[in-house]
Structure formats: C-alpha cells, structure tokens
Motif scaffolding. Sequence first.
Motif: not given
Length: 220
Positions: A106-117
Amino acid sequence: MEHHFSVTRTARYEQLGKFSAATRQLWLVAHGYGQLVEYFSRHFKSVQVLDPTGTVIVAPEALSRFYLNGTNGRVGASWMTTADRLTEIADQTAYFDALLDHLLRACPPDVRVTVLGFSQGTATVSRWLAAKAGQWRPHQLVLWAGDFPADIEASAAQQLLQALPVVLVSGEQDGYVGPDKLRAQAQVLGAYGAQVTVRSFEGNHTLYPPLLRQLHAAFA
C-alpha cells in the motif's frame, strides 16, 4: 509425543493515518507485555497528527490474549512466554512477514520504515528483523525500554545492525531498563556496527509522546 501443525489465525492491528502516494514514513510499532493495541496506539496519535498525510503508524497486536487479573475484567496480550518458545518465535516471524508485505503493497516504493518495539516488543521485533537479515531491514530501529536479545546469533545481529541507525530509549526512573543498562546495551549494539543513539526522559516504564515526536522529526 508432542506434535505441531499450522492453523490459520486472524490477527488485528491499529492503524493511524491512511496510505496514499504522499506517504513518506511507515512506523511499525510493537507493544509491551499485557497491552492491547487500541490503548498502545494512543501514544502515537500526536506523532501522526504532526504529519497526517505523510506518516502512517501501524500497531500489530500479539496473538496471545489473557485476563490481567483472575478470570475476567481487563484483557492484555503477550508476544510469547517460555512455553513452546521456538514455535512462538517462528509464528511471530511469519506474522510480521505477512503484515509487512501487506503494508508495503500500500506504500510508495520510497517509503521510509521505522520499526519500534516497546518493552516486551523490543525482543519481538529484534528477533523478527534478525531472521530477515540479508533480505530486508528498516531504515531505523527504536528499542524503547527493552533489550536486543542476547541469544540472537552474532552473524545475524551483525548483518542486521551494521550501519543501521538504532535509537535506545528509557525513562530515567525505569525500573526495568535504567540508564546503566541502556549504556551497556549501546556498547553491545555498537560492537555489531550499529549507529547507536541513546535517549532518555524524565519518567518510568512508559512511552513519552514528546520524545516520539522528536524522533519522528529527526527521521523525516
């Protein structure tokens, strides 16, 4: 003799914001022990409001729910226990893999992903990302009030963490992960090549929205 077989489960997640061509940041955030996503996700509302079209925040919920006290009343969720531990970890990995694939479509290909736990969620996301080492990794990793598990194989940790921006966070009064433990964790992750930043705030074992907003601004 013990046996295992796979079944289909229905997982749920909370989403703040809508995906569009304008989406620039995706935050995938994992809750702590005994939490439910409808409450956990509230901590992130002010982050998403700052960038309503550019940021989407997704909080998946652990598959194991239980009553927090006795046999009724408030309900919480847990990512795993020591019972059938390796199977639980494998199921978590499959869950996060499927969710990530679903979201990235569902995202544009250049989306920046942050993972937080957060708390128990730090071990959950760390094990998942280590299992994906060499295939995919986020642009940033935030481990808030929890640990990067010591039992992750060194080779997988190295492949995941090399040059990866990692932010370690805890409250100054956190009884689980205080400043000393945070600094020790920073040394361990730094030895694997992570670009570690340590942040703290005046508080205990909780999330702190003003700092979340600062991290969002820095990642942008």
